[in-house]
Design a protein around this motif. Structure first.
Motif, PDB file in Angstrom:
ATOM      1  N   UNK A  23       0.453  -1.099  -0.113  1.00  0.00           N
ATOM      2  CA  UNK A  23       0.224   0.013  -0.083  1.00  0.00           C
ATOM      3  C   UNK A  23       0.516   1.229   0.133  1.00  0.00           C
ATOM      4  N   UNK A  24       2.081   1.383  -0.475  1.00  0.00           N
ATOM      5  CA  UNK A  24       2.431   2.163  -0.579  1.00  0.00           C
ATOM      6  C   UNK A  24       1.889   3.672  -1.086  1.00  0.00           C
ATOM      7  N   UNK A  25       0.508   3.548  -2.016  1.00  0.00           N
ATOM      8  CA  UNK A  25      -0.207   4.042  -2.433  1.00  0.00           C
ATOM      9  C   UNK A  25      -0.201   5.727  -1.400  1.00  0.00           C
ATOM     10  N   UNK A  26      -0.940   4.905  -0.105  1.00  0.00           N
ATOM     11  CA  UNK A  26      -1.586   5.349   0.921  1.00  0.00           C
ATOM     12  C   UNK A  26      -0.337   5.863   2.067  1.00  0.00           C
ATOM     13  N   UNK A  27       0.559   4.627   2.405  1.00  0.00           N
ATOM     14  CA  UNK A  27       1.103   5.173   3.087  1.00  0.00           C
ATOM     15  C   UNK A  27       2.862   6.071   3.085  1.00  0.00           C
ATOM     16  N   UNK A  28       2.964   6.073   2.213  1.00  0.00           N
ATOM     17  CA  UNK A  28       4.478   6.857   1.098  1.00  0.00           C
ATOM     18  C   UNK A  28       4.256   8.574   0.893  1.00  0.00           C
ATOM     19  N   UNK A  29       4.777   9.274   1.469  1.00  0.00           N
ATOM     20  CA  UNK A  29       4.748  10.754   1.300  1.00  0.00           C
ATOM     21  C   UNK A  29       4.467  10.657  -0.285  1.00  0.00           C
ATOM     22  N   UNK A  30       3.837  12.003  -0.563  1.00  0.00           N
ATOM     23  CA  UNK A  30       3.685  11.419  -2.350  1.00  0.00           C
ATOM     24  C   UNK A  30       4.722  12.655  -2.615  1.00  0.00           C
ATOM     25  N   UNK A  31       5.704  12.915  -1.974  1.00  0.00           N
ATOM     26  CA  UNK A  31       7.032  13.295  -3.020  1.00  0.00           C
ATOM     27  C   UNK A  31       8.371  12.211  -2.908  1.00  0.00           C
ATOM     28  N   UNK A  32       7.881  11.215  -1.895  1.00  0.00           N
ATOM     29  CA  UNK A  32       8.846  10.105  -2.288  1.00  0.00           C
ATOM     30  C   UNK A  32       8.597   9.548  -2.985  1.00  0.00           C
ATOM     31  N   UNK A  33       6.622   9.287  -3.058  1.00  0.00           N
ATOM     32  CA  UNK A  33       5.968   7.541  -4.168  1.00  0.00           C
ATOM     33  C   UNK A  33       6.759   8.834  -6.218  1.00  0.00           C
ATOM     34  N   UNK A  34       6.982   9.552  -6.302  1.00  0.00           N
ATOM     35  CA  UNK A  34       7.014  10.130  -7.695  1.00  0.00           C
ATOM     36  C   UNK A  34       8.078   9.664  -8.590  1.00  0.00           C
ATOM     37  N   UNK A  35       9.093   9.942  -6.916  1.00  0.00           N
ATOM     38  CA  UNK A  35      10.546   9.598  -7.227  1.00  0.00           C
ATOM     39  C   UNK A  35      10.593   8.074  -7.608  1.00  0.00           C
ATOM     40  N   UNK A  36      10.065   7.395  -7.111  1.00  0.00           N
ATOM     41  CA  UNK A  36      10.454   5.814  -7.925  1.00  0.00           C
ATOM     42  C   UNK A  36       9.816   4.968  -8.648  1.00  0.00           C
ATOM     43  N   UNK A  37       8.210   6.249  -9.288  1.00  0.00           N
ATOM     44  CA  UNK A  37       7.854   5.115 -10.628  1.00  0.00           C
ATOM     45  C   UNK A  37       8.495   6.347 -11.652  1.00  0.00           C
ATOM     46  N   UNK A  38       8.128   5.188 -12.622  1.00  0.00           N
ATOM     47  CA  UNK A  38       8.391   5.500 -14.500  1.00  0.00           C
ATOM     48  C   UNK A  38       7.280   4.898 -14.856  1.00  0.00           C
ATOM     49  N   UNK A  39       6.492   6.151 -15.554  1.00  0.00           N
ATOM     50  CA  UNK A  39       5.063   5.303 -16.342  1.00  0.00           C
ATOM     51  C   UNK A  39       4.068   4.976 -15.497  1.00  0.00           C
ATOM     52  N   UNK A  40       4.022   4.866 -14.126  1.00  0.00           N
ATOM     53  CA  UNK A  40       3.325   4.075 -13.850  1.00  0.00           C
ATOM     54  C   UNK A  40       3.309   2.836 -12.708  1.00  0.00           C
ATOM     55  N   UNK A  41       4.434   2.662 -12.623  1.00  0.00           N
ATOM     56  CA  UNK A  41       5.515   1.928 -12.266  1.00  0.00           C
ATOM     57  C   UNK A  41       6.420   1.982 -11.219  1.00  0.00           C
ATOM     58  N   UNK A  42       6.406   1.369 -10.375  1.00  0.00           N
ATOM     59  CA  UNK A  42       7.249   1.410  -8.871  1.00  0.00           C
ATOM     60  C   UNK A  42       8.405   0.287  -9.598  1.00  0.00           C
ATOM     61  N   UNK A  43       9.962   1.149  -9.373  1.00  0.00           N
ATOM     62  CA  UNK A  43      11.459   1.001  -9.774  1.00  0.00           C
ATOM     63  C   UNK A  43      12.347   0.724  -8.376  1.00  0.00           C
ATOM     64  N   UNK A  44      11.736   1.199  -7.697  1.00  0.00           N
ATOM     65  CA  UNK A  44      12.628   1.101  -6.492  1.00  0.00           C
ATOM     66  C   UNK A  44      12.317   1.329  -5.040  1.00  0.00           C
ATOM     67  N   UNK A  45      12.930   0.955  -3.819  1.00  0.00           N
ATOM     68  CA  UNK A  45      12.170   1.150  -2.553  1.00  0.00           C
ATOM     69  C   UNK A  45      12.611   1.819  -2.434  1.00  0.00           C
ATOM     70  N   UNK A  46      12.236   3.175  -1.633  1.00  0.00           N
ATOM     71  CA  UNK A  46      12.289   4.369  -0.606  1.00  0.00           C
ATOM     72  C   UNK A  46      12.734   4.011   0.517  1.00  0.00           C
ATOM     73  N   UNK A  47      13.970   4.578   0.843  1.00  0.00           N
ATOM     74  CA  UNK A  47      14.512   4.325   2.342  1.00  0.00           C
ATOM     75  C   UNK A  47      14.989   5.057   3.459  1.00  0.00           C
ATOM     76  N   UNK A  48      15.235   6.100   2.894  1.00  0.00           N
ATOM     77  CA  UNK A  48      15.634   6.571   3.888  1.00  0.00           C
ATOM     78  C   UNK A  48      15.107   8.291   3.334  1.00  0.00           C
ATOM     79  N   UNK A  49      14.738   9.182   4.378  1.00  0.00           N
ATOM     80  CA  UNK A  49      14.426  10.649   3.890  1.00  0.00           C
ATOM     81  C   UNK A  49      15.253  11.494   4.748  1.00  0.00           C
TER      82      UNK A  49
END
Length: 431
Positions: free
Chosen positions: A125-151
Motif C-alpha cells: 500500500x505504498x500509495x497510502x503509506x509513502x509521502x507523495x514526494x517520495x512516491x513520484x521519485x520511485x516511479x516511471x510510467x506508472x510503475x515502481x522501480x525502486x524501494x524508498x529507504x531514507x528521507x
C-alpha cells in the motif's frame, strides 16, 4: 578501470569490461550451482556510521539465507559509485542491488535495466503509506522501480553547544547573526565551520543559504529550472553575498576532508558548527553509542519552515543472477516496516513511510519528521540539487563547479556565476 565514466570507455576497455563481466557471471553461476545465493550490493556508504547502517542489509538478508557481497565505493557524495554502476551495467555485469537516488531511477528504468516493483508496492500500500514526494521519485510510467529507504533532511545546523557557550556566543537565528558569530569565533582562533573543501560539501552550504533566503518558489525557478530572471534576481545576489562572506572567514582555514571527518571535528570541539544533512547524526551516534549531549541540531536560518531533502533508494538490476521473482522477494524484506525503522534509526534519517513510529529515535529525527509535516502543509519541501535529487547530473556538476570556484577564488564575481548558470540553461540539458 571501473572508476572511469561510462562516456569515456574506450573500445579496448569495453572489451576488457565485457570479458570481466563474463568471468564474474561464471563465478556467480558456479556459486549458485553450489546452493549459495549471493547478492552484490553497490553503494557509497563508507563512513563509520554508514557502514553500521549498511551492515543491517547484510544481517537482515542473512536471516533469509541470502549472502550479501558488499561493494562499497568511497568518495564524492556517491559520484565514483555512480560511475562504477554505469560501467558495470554497460558491460553487462550490473550488481543485483544498488543504492540509487532521484531522477537516476527513471533514467535506469527508461533504459530497461531495473526490475519493476509495482506488485510489491500494491501489496504494501505504498500509495497510502509513502509521502507523495517520495512516491513520484520511485516511479516511471506508472510503475515502481525502486524501494524508498531514507528521507534525509539537508537543512540542518549542527552546533557544539558546549564550545559555543565557552566562547560566549549564542545560537544564531539569521544568516547575518551566523556570520557575526563565525567572525567572533575566528578572532578567538577557532575554526567556526566543520566542512571539507570539496564541491559537494561547499555546494551544500550554498544550497542551504539560497533555499533559506528565497524559499521554495525561488529555488525551484532559479536552481532547478535555471530560469534566467530568477537567477539574476536579488535573492541570488543576496545568497552569493552571504556565501562569499563565509568563504572570506573560513577560506584560508579550509582543508580537504570528508564530511565524516568534519563531523568528528565538530564532536571534538575543534569546530563549533556543521551545516549538513542528518547523516551527521548517524555518524555521531556511531562514535558515542547514542546522540551526544554536547551537540544540538537546529534548522538552518530560514524565513519560513522548510525542508530540503534527499532520498536513498534501493533498485534491483536485471541480471542472469536475479529474476523478477527473486527481486520482489528481496525487495519485500528490505521494505518491511521493521527493517525501515531499524535502518533509519541507525542512519540518522527518518523512514519514507508515514506509518512507522519513531520509537527510540534521537530528538533531531523526531524534530525532522515534525518539520517535514509542517513543510508539506505550507509547500516548502524541496529536493536537493547537490545530492542528485532534482536535476541532470550534467547540470548538477556544472552548478557545483561554478559554486566551488566562486567559494575558493575571490576574483570570481557573482555576475560570473549567474552568467555561467544562465548559459547552462541554454544548452537544454535534461533527462
Amino acid at each position: 578501470m571501473w572508476l572511469r565514466s561510462a562516456n569515456s570507455i574506450t573500445e579496448k576497455n569495453m572489451k576488457k569490461l565485457i570479458l570481466l563481466a563474463g568471468l564474474c557471471s561464471s563465478s556467480l553461476l558456479a556459486a549458485s550451482a553450489q546452493g549459495q545465493q549471493e547478492l552484490h550490493f553497490l553503494h557509497w556508504w563508507t563512513s563509520t556510521g554508514e557502514v553500521q547502517s549498511a551492515n543491517l542489509v547484510k544481517t537482515e538478508l542473512a536471516k533469509h539465507q541470502i549472502k550479501v557481497v558488499d561493494v562499497p565505493v568511497r568518495g564524492g557524495g556517491g559520484t565514483p559509485a555512480k560511475s562504477i554502476l554505469q560501467a558495470r551495467a554497460i558491460a553487462g555485469n550490473p550488481p543485483e542491488l544498488a543504492q540509487i537516488e532521484g531522477p537516476a531511477i527513471k533514467a535506469w528504468a527508461t533504459l530497461g535495466f531495473l526490475h519493476p516493483l509495482t506488485s510489491l508496492a500494491k501489496d504494501q500500500q505504498w500509495e497510502e503509506t509513502l509521502y507523495p514526494f517520495v512516491r513520484s521519485i520511485q516511479q516511471y510510467n506508472g510503475d515502481y522501480y525502486a524501494i524508498p529507504v531514507t528521507v534525509h533532511r539537508l537543512n540542518w545546523m549542527w552546533v557544539n553547544h558546549n564550545k559555543l557557550a565557552e566562547y560566549q556566543q549564542t545560537v544564531p537565528q539569521t544568516w547575518e547573526q551566523l556570520i557575526t558569530v563565525f567572525n567572533a569565533l575566528k578572532q578567538k582562533g577557532v575554526m567556526p565551520l566543520a566542512i571539507g573543501n570539496e564541491p559537494w560539501q561547499v555546494g551544500q552550504l550554498f544550497e542551504n543559504i539560497a533555499f533559506s533566503i528565497g524559499g521554495q518558489a525561488f529555488y525551484q525557478k532559479a536552481f532547478i529550472e535555471l530560469d534566467a530572471d530568477a537567477l539574476s534576481s536579488p535573492s541570488t545576489y543576496e545568497a552569493l553575498s552571504k556565501f562569499r562572506q563565509i568563504s572570506n572567514i573560513i577560506g584560508d582555514k579550509l582543508i580537504e576532508q570528508r564530511w565524516d571527518q568534519a563531523s568528528q571535528s565538530l564532536l571534538r570541539g575543534d569546530s563549533v558548527f556543521q551545516i549538513s544533512g542528518d547523516w551527521v547524526a548517524g555518524e555521531l551516534m556511531s562514535t558515542t553509542g547514542e546522540f551526544p549531549d554536547s551537540i544540538s541540531c537546529y534548522p538552518t536560518p530560514s524565513k519560513t519552515a522548510s525542508f530540503l531533502y534527499n532520498i536513498d533508494s534501493f533498485a534491483f538490476f536485471n541480471s542472469a543472477q536475479l529474476s523478477e521473482t527473486e527481486a520482489l522477494k528481496v525487495a519485500g524484506i528490505l521494505s518491511s516496516k521493521q527493517f525501515l525503522h531499524d535502518f533509519n534509526l541507525k542512519k540518522g534519517s527518518i523512514p519514507t513511510r508515514k506509518d512507522i513510529e519513531l520509537t527510540g529515535y534521537n530528538q533531531c529525527a523526531v524534530k525532522s519528521q515534525q518539520d517535514l509535516q509542517q513543510a508539506i502543509q505550507t509547500g516548502n519541501v524541496m529536493p536537493s540539487i547537490v545530492d542528485s535529487m532534482a536535476v541532470s547530473p550534467l547540470i548538477q556538476k556544472a552548478a557545483l563547479n561554478e559554486l566551488f570556484r566562486f567559494f575558493n577564488d575571490p576574483t570570481v564575481t557573482s555576475d560570473d556565476v549567474i552568467l555561467h548558470l544562465q548559459n547552462v540553461s541554454k544548452t537544454g540539458i535534461a533527462f
